[in-house]
Enzyme design. Structure first.
Site, short mmCIF file in Angstrom:
data_model
loop_
_atom_site.label_atom_id
_atom_site.label_comp_id
_atom_site.label_asym_id
_atom_site.label_seq_id
_atom_site.Cartn_x
_atom_site.Cartn_y
_atom_site.Cartn_z
N TYR A 144 -8.30 4.45 14.88
CA TYR A 144 -7.65 3.86 15.19
C TYR A 144 -5.83 4.51 14.77
O TYR A 144 -6.11 4.88 14.21
CB TYR A 144 -7.56 2.31 14.28
CG TYR A 144 -6.59 1.26 14.11
CD1 TYR A 144 -6.52 0.53 14.99
CD2 TYR A 144 -5.64 1.90 12.88
CE1 TYR A 144 -6.15 -0.38 15.19
CE2 TYR A 144 -4.88 0.51 12.64
CZ TYR A 144 -4.71 -0.79 14.07
OH TYR A 144 -3.30 -1.31 13.96
N ASP A 239 -3.01 12.35 14.82
CA ASP A 239 -2.49 11.03 14.00
C ASP A 239 -2.95 11.50 12.39
O ASP A 239 -3.46 10.40 11.67
CB ASP A 239 -2.96 10.09 14.62
CG ASP A 239 -2.40 8.46 14.00
OD1 ASP A 239 -1.81 8.72 12.80
OD2 ASP A 239 -3.35 8.00 14.46
N LYS A 267 2.45 5.66 5.78
CA LYS A 267 1.45 4.77 4.45
C LYS A 267 2.44 5.69 3.24
O LYS A 267 3.00 5.87 2.70
CB LYS A 267 0.05 5.23 4.42
CG LYS A 267 -0.79 4.63 6.07
CD LYS A 267 -2.53 4.35 5.63
CE LYS A 267 -2.34 2.63 6.84
NZ LYS A 267 -3.43 3.17 7.99
C1 LIG Z 1 -2.82 2.60 8.87
C2 LIG Z 1 -2.71 3.57 10.61
C3 LIG Z 1 -1.60 3.81 11.74
C4 LIG Z 1 -1.14 1.91 11.56
O1 LIG Z 1 -0.06 2.28 10.83
P1 LIG Z 1 0.64 0.80 10.58
O2 LIG Z 1 1.80 1.34 9.32
O3 LIG Z 1 -0.92 0.04 9.56
O4 LIG Z 1 1.54 0.52 11.59
C5 LIG Z 1 -2.63 4.34 12.89
N1 LIG Z 1 -2.95 5.34 12.95
C6 LIG Z 1 -4.01 5.93 12.11
C7 LIG Z 1 -4.53 6.73 11.39
C8 LIG Z 1 -3.63 4.18 10.55
O5 LIG Z 1 -4.37 4.76 9.52
#
Ligand SMILES: *Cc1c(COP(=O)(O)O)cnc(C)c1O
Length: 431
Positions: A144, A239, A267
């Protein structure tokens, strides 16, 4: 567990917010319950509107590595509030956070701060396309990367087929340039890159997958991505929105010794406030406006409140010994869960990287999304509900990771293991 106020609030919310929630997985539908509404949190606990206390393993989906309301983070936020909340003009705090991130993650020679992980990955993809002059991108099933159109390609469509929209509202033409391949499948990525590597703008990957449950990269997987992108002039994007400052201070790239071209963060670097960031090689980042032509902007980007929370968090977690102590706690938990399941005769696969962990209800190895989907979701629902009733707050989905914070101590970890042992025994009874 009482739930009167949460029930009332949820009914009220349903009238004014789609599904009653501002992010889908909070609705708890997949585990057959309604959400508990949180009133406040402290340390490793969240307290709901009904007066129940839970040991929290969601940690706001990853950011709360220090637990809730850490004194230094709250102090930094309170102090900065006296200066203002947003100016839409540069501040010293943005440099301080940028310098801390760059010092921690050397592949990020320059960074741009945004307001969410979604914004970070979306911008990183635009940058990769702008830099390479290529359209096509590769992602992996079950990873994701936020909810931007081009990245919202669902898993499960076979090998190397062109992307199909994962959501109504995403035109097929928008995802026509997105290829989704199986995670950890070295042969497939090699074949696809041999055939069309010259057309690929970037490969984006969660270096440790945390959005299909926890799935660690197999030996050589990340290395081959680095090798293939280098050979074909494509960019490698890690990511690390979840793994950055989570699995190690230097992120997953420091654990596995791979240097990507671009990384995305979120995060933890926001210390519980909305933040994302992307960064990488200087020659690539130089393409971002106003230094270069690739446009990306943000009214509230780099606001002092979020910067202060992020800086305070990084200052705490860069202390010597922080990660070894944290990982020890996570190991105690995962070892305890594994042995309790074993004792109860329940087949599980438990994995852990740093303080991220996952538990699947399947006896076989989980290396990709197909494997993850073999987990018994009915058992997971029973497990989730049983744990919640015993005061343990887990992510309400099999396809999410579990996070341990520095505020979790052995007493509460052991309490969690005992709760799990009870729930496993109950599951065995029903079976
Ligand atoms: C949480 C997450 C996102 C998206 O971040 P948001 O702040 O919710 O938009 C993208 N990539 C990874 C790997 C994530 O865990």
């Amino acid at each position: 567990m009482k739930q009167t106020d949460s029930k009332k609030l949820f009914q009220q919310a349903l009238n004014v917010i789609p599904g009653g929630v501002n992010s889908p997985v909070r609705a708890c539908r997949s585990v057959g319950t309604d959400p508990v509404f949180i009133d406040h949190a402290f340390g490793c606990f969240v307290y709901d509107a009904d007066g129940n206390r839970y040991i929290d393993y969601v940690g706001s989906w990853g950011p709360m590595i220090l637990g809730h309301r850490h004194s230094q983070v709250i102090k930094a936020i309170s102090t900065v509030l006296e200066r203002g909340t947003s100016f839409g003009a540069p501040t010293d705090l943005e440099i301080e956070l940028a310098e801390m991130v760059i010092a921690a993650i050397p592949s990020m020679e320059m960074i741009r701060v945004v307001n969410s992980g979604t914004e970070a990955t979306m911008s990183a993809i635009r940058l990769a396309r702008g830099f390479t002059g290529r359209d096509r991108i590769i992602k992996f099933d079950g990873c994701y990367h936020g909810h931007a159109d081009t990245l919202l390609v669902q898993a499960g469509s076979g090998v190397a087929t062109l992307g199909i929209p994962g959501s109504p509202g995403v035109p097929e033409s928008f995802v026509a340039h997105t290829l989704s391949l199986p995670y950890n499948d070295i042969e497939t990525i090699q074949k696809v890159m041999d055939e069309q590597g010259e057309k690929i703008a970037c490969i984006i990957v969660e270096p440790v997958a945390g959005n299909m449950g926890l799935v660690a990269p197999v030996d050589g997987f990340l290395n081959i991505l680095r090798e293939l992108t280098e050979k074909t002039g494509s960019l490698l994007i890690f990511d690390e929105v979840m793994t950055g400052f989570r699995v190690a201070y230097g992120g997953a790239q420091s654990l596995y010794g791979i240097s990507p071209d671009i990384s995305t963060l979120g995060k933890i670097i926001g210390g519980g406030l909305p933040v994302g960031a992307y960064g990488g090689r200087q020659d690539i980042m130089g393409h971002i406006a106003p230094q270069g032509p690739v446009y990306q902007a943000g009214t509230l980007s780099g606001n002092p409140v979020a910067m202060a929370a992020g800086i305070a968090t990084l200052k705490e977690i860069r202390q010597p010994g922080f990660y070894s102590a944290l990982d020890e706690k996570a190991e105690r938990l995962t070892a305890g869960l594994r042995s309790s399941a074993e004792q109860a005769g329940i087949e599980v696969t438990v994995d852990r990287v740093g303080s991220m962990a996952g538990l699947f209800f399947t006896g076989s190895e989980v290396k990709n999304f197909e494997d993850a989907k073999k987990s018994d979701l009915e058992i997971f629902s029973t497990y989730y509900q049983g744990m919640l009733q015993r005061g343990i707050y887990l992510a309400p989905s099999q396809f999410e990771a579990l996070f341990v914070s520095s505020a979790h101590n052995n007493r509460y970890i052991d309490q969690t293991i005992r709760a799990a042992a009870e729930v496993f025994a109950k599951i065995k009874e029903i079976d």
